[in-house]
Scaffold this active site. Structure first.
Site, mmCIF file in Angstrom:
data_model
loop_
_atom_site.group_PDB
_atom_site.id
_atom_site.type_symbol
_atom_site.label_atom_id
_atom_site.label_comp_id
_atom_site.label_asym_id
_atom_site.label_seq_id
_atom_site.Cartn_x
_atom_site.Cartn_y
_atom_site.Cartn_z
ATOM 1 N N ASP A 55 0.505 -1.143 1.801
ATOM 2 C CA ASP A 55 0.465 -0.046 0.840
ATOM 3 C C ASP A 55 -0.393 -0.348 -0.401
ATOM 4 O O ASP A 55 0.117 -0.384 -1.518
ATOM 5 C CB ASP A 55 1.896 0.351 0.444
ATOM 6 N N ASP A 88 -1.585 2.449 4.813
ATOM 7 C CA ASP A 88 -1.881 2.942 3.471
ATOM 8 C C ASP A 88 -2.812 2.004 2.695
ATOM 9 O O ASP A 88 -2.595 1.738 1.518
ATOM 10 C CB ASP A 88 -0.600 3.218 2.662
ATOM 11 N N HIS A 145 -1.079 7.746 4.584
ATOM 12 C CA HIS A 145 -2.113 8.215 3.650
ATOM 13 C C HIS A 145 -3.534 8.093 4.198
ATOM 14 O O HIS A 145 -4.410 8.814 3.757
ATOM 15 C CB HIS A 145 -2.019 7.462 2.321
ATOM 16 N N HIS A 158 4.291 1.346 10.242
ATOM 17 C CA HIS A 158 4.284 1.988 8.926
ATOM 18 C C HIS A 158 5.305 3.125 8.901
ATOM 19 O O HIS A 158 4.951 4.301 8.888
ATOM 20 C CB HIS A 158 2.869 2.509 8.627
HETATM 21 MN MN LIG Z 1 2.471 4.092 0.986
#
Ligand SMILES: [Mn+2]
Length: 415
Positions: free
Chosen positions: A9, A48, A84, A163
């Site tokens: 992330d 991400d 994302h 994820h």
């Molecule tokens: Mn994230």
């Protein structure tokens, strides 16, 4: 024997604020350099990596240059799509980095009798077998997990990169997140390299090896910054292994911890909130610190807009702060009651509203009902949020959106 680092992330390109964006980028560069210093054989990034599928290139070019340098020094970077990085249109900088050989996507699915069988990427230097599972927006990968399988070689060191939030592990989390049950994870891996949870979490469950979430590397939004200000640690893991895990270390990221000013406005009038805020600001040393001001509760009278955010911001900046973010999402007024949501994160509010309206849908089309209907609506909404790139012609943009919509509502089923 081998050693790797597990980063997650990163959210490159997050934040409009220059100072925060720089901290975010510096954190990533620091993590890569630290990994090289520690002589890792490879790096895992569990989703991400980017905050948007198509970030502003000038904001990520430095990070990409550093990744290339790392890869050229002989350290591979293994990744999976995070929620994302993924774009329903298939246009993502992630794909460009995969094509250029800078990152290696370890999600290698093979279809067999309706099952999604994962094939490993075998790390040449260490013999570690790395399996990956992608993510979609809002936990929509869950339907793929239902038919997931992976054959592991129990004599090797097996890593599962994913994820998604695991229900059994994240029960006590503050915010509702799309989750998958533990039973969806293929069992018996030595190390589960998790992403998506922005808070660090380590656990060990019966039938599974270590399940590790390093959490967000720096921050991607107000909530992350707030947690950091409250003392939650940021960083990444370095793991040494042979046939099993030998040693695990969390490397702390000390870049740019913000200061939180928390003001309970319950029963107060805007003027009182303003004077309380300035009193607190006066008592703090704000030099070179990023300031979060959180004002929440129900004002006894007046409008929420009478809490003068501009003035508070200017006051902090005058005292040397490097930036200010004022959050009044949970500020209401007795006089002006608006709509209230239990969890005010934009994507959760969207899901809540969509679930409500899908339930009310009276038509017959089964693909518009239940979970399917909700997922389709969310996918279309995500698609329509996409903006035209600076250099993209109107025709190209329209085609991109139309193709995306076709994939979502198409006959072959959307994915
Ligand atoms: Mn994230």
């Amino acid at each position: 024997m081998g050693i790797f680092s597990h980063i997650s992330d990163v959210h490159l390109g997050a934040f409009n604020d220059d100072y925060l964006r720089k901290n975010n980028l510096d954190s990533f560069i620091w993590a890569l350099e630290k990994s090289r210093e520690e002589n890792v054989d490879f790096i895992i990034i569990s989703g991400d990596l980017f905050n948007n599928p198509i970030p502003n290139i000038s904001q990520v070019i430095e990070a990409i240059t550093k990744m290339k340098e790392i890869v050229e020094s002989g350290i591979k970077i293994y990744t999976v799509y995070g929620s994302h990085d993924y774009s329903v249109t298939g246009s993502s900088i992630y794909n460009v980095l995969v094509a250029s050989g800078i990152i290696m996507d370890v999600h290698r699915p093979r279809n067999a009798e309706g099952k999604m069988i994962l094939e490993p990427v075998v790390d040449i230097k260490t013999g570690a077998r790395i399996y990956g599972m992608f993510a979609r927006k809002m936990g929509m990968e869950s339907s793929f997990y239902e038919r997931l399988a992976a054959d592991i070689d129990s004599d090797s060191f097996n890593i599962f990169v994913f994820h998604s939030a695991i229900r059994e592990i994240c029960e006590d989390l503050q915010f509702r997140m799309a989750e998958i049950p533990l039973s969806y994870l293929p069992p018996n891996f030595d190390y589960y390299a998790g992403g998506h949870l922005h808070r660090r979490m380590e656990s060990e469950m019966e039938g599974y090896g270590k399940i590790v979430y390093p959490g967000v590397l720096y921050a991607s939004n107000f909530f992350d910054l707030e947690e950091m200000a409250l003392g939650v640690e940021r960083g990444f893991y370095i793991v040494e292994f042979s046939e099993n895990i030998e040693k695990m270390r969390f490397i702390r990221n000390d870049i740019g911890r913000p200061v939180l000013i928390d003001i309970d406005a319950n029963g107060k009038v805007p003027d009182e909130v303003m004077s309380e805020a300035s009193r607190i600001i006066d008592g703090l040393d704000l030099r070179d610190r990023y300031i979060l001001i959180k004002i929440h509760g129900e004002l006894s009278s007046g409008k929420t807009s009478q809490v003068d955010r501009k003035k508070l911001k200017e006051y902090c900046m005058k005292k040397g702060a490097s930036g200010v973010n004022i959050n009044i999402n949970n500020l209401t007024s007795r006089e002006y009651r608006g709509m209230l949501f239990k969890d005010r994160r934009a994507e959760n509010i969207e899901r809540e509203l969509i679930e409500k309206y899908v339930k009310q849908y009276g038509g017959r089309d089964p693909s518009l009902k239940g979970e399917k209907g909700v997922n389709m609506a969310i996918s279309l909404l995500e698609l329509l949020k996409i903006q035209r790139n600076e250099e993209e012609s109107r025709e190209d943009f329209e085609r991109r959106i139309r193709d995306g919509a076709r994939r979502i509502i198409g006959e072959d089923g959307w994915q």
